[in-house]
Write an enzyme that holds these catalytic residues in place. Structure first.
Site, PDB file in Angstrom:
ATOM      1  N   GLU A  78       0.834  -1.201   0.000  1.00  0.00           N
ATOM      2  CA  GLU A  78       0.000   0.000   0.000  1.00  0.00           C
ATOM      3  C   GLU A  78       0.872   1.256   0.000  1.00  0.00           C
ATOM      4  OE1 GLU A  78      -2.945   2.468   3.012  1.00  0.00           O
ATOM      5  OE2 GLU A  78      -2.819   0.279   3.229  1.00  0.00           O
TER       6      GLU A  78
ATOM      7  N   LYS B 230     -11.229  -1.422   6.672  1.00  0.00           N
ATOM      8  CA  LYS B 230      -9.998  -1.123   7.402  1.00  0.00           C
ATOM      9  C   LYS B 230     -10.401  -0.596   8.777  1.00  0.00           C
ATOM     10  CE  LYS B 230      -6.159   2.204   7.413  1.00  0.00           C
ATOM     11  NZ  LYS B 230      -5.342   3.106   6.573  1.00  0.00           N
TER      12      LYS B 230
END
Length: 209
Positions: free
Chosen positions: A42, A133
């Site tokens: 990421e 998340k």
């Protein structure tokens, strides 16, 4: 062969979250992670030149010759989402509910892991994409995640924020699909590869419980 990001994250169990000084540093670290056994990484919009870094890393392969899955986090606006997808992002992640990004992802059929902290925010994200998340995860701890999994048993949950590599097995045992790590990953190639090896072993143990 195409692999869905959720499947890759479930196998990798640890998601490096890179916040670097510039694009060159982000590319260097991403390349090192791929060589160490990582496949999904990421990048974040807080890195100056993040779109350039994404363009340079999205075409790369991992150590096994499989296409890397380079996503972009801290995506909170439609403009950022569009730029990331145009540059080759395999997935988008936000730190909190982001309706603008959700709409872009829906329209472009992109994978979007929306952030949340309260049970309501997390459940809402899961209803849309099956994933969420959890941020900032360290505030609630593994016990909070365990409670969420009790009511969202099939959800892909990725706790991120304030978690050190040594703590990853505790989060996996609590039900995390993968754990986001922003700090504490070593630069040494051998040590970095060892982190992924240990996490993989810890995941196997957690799965046997």
């Amino acid at each position: 062969m195409f692999s869905h990001p959720y499947e890759v994250l479930a196998g990798q169990r640890l998601l490096p979250v890179l916040r670097d000084a510039d694009a060159d540093e982000a590319v260097r670290r991403t390349t090192a992670l791929l060589a160490a056994g990582c496949r999904a990484v990421e990048l974040t919009t807080s890195t100056p030149g993040w779109a350039e870094a994404l363009t340079r890393t999205a075409p790369l392969d991992d150590a096994h010759g499989r296409p890397a899955l380079i996503g972009v986090g801290t995506v909170t606006t439609a403009s950022q989402a569009g730029t990331a997808l145009d540059a080759g992002a395999a997935f988008l992640i936000s730190p909190y509910p982001a309706p603008e990004v959700r709409e872009v992802a829906r329209r472009r059929q992109a994978v979007f892991i929306e952030g949340g902290f309260t049970p309501g925010e997390i459940a809402a994200a899961v209803r849309v994409s099956g994933a969420a998340k959890i941020f900032p995860a360290h505030v609630g701890g593994p016990g909070f995640l365990r409670s969420l999994k009790a009511v969202l048993p099939g959800a892909v949950l990725i706790p991120t924020g304030g978690i050190r590599p040594a703590q990853v097995p505790d989060w996996l045992a609590a039900g995390a699909t993968a754990v986001g790590i922003g700090n504490g990953l070593p630069d040494d190639p051998g040590e970095l590869a060892a982190v992924f090896a240990v996490v993989g072993a810890g995941a196997d143990v957690a799965g046997e419980r």
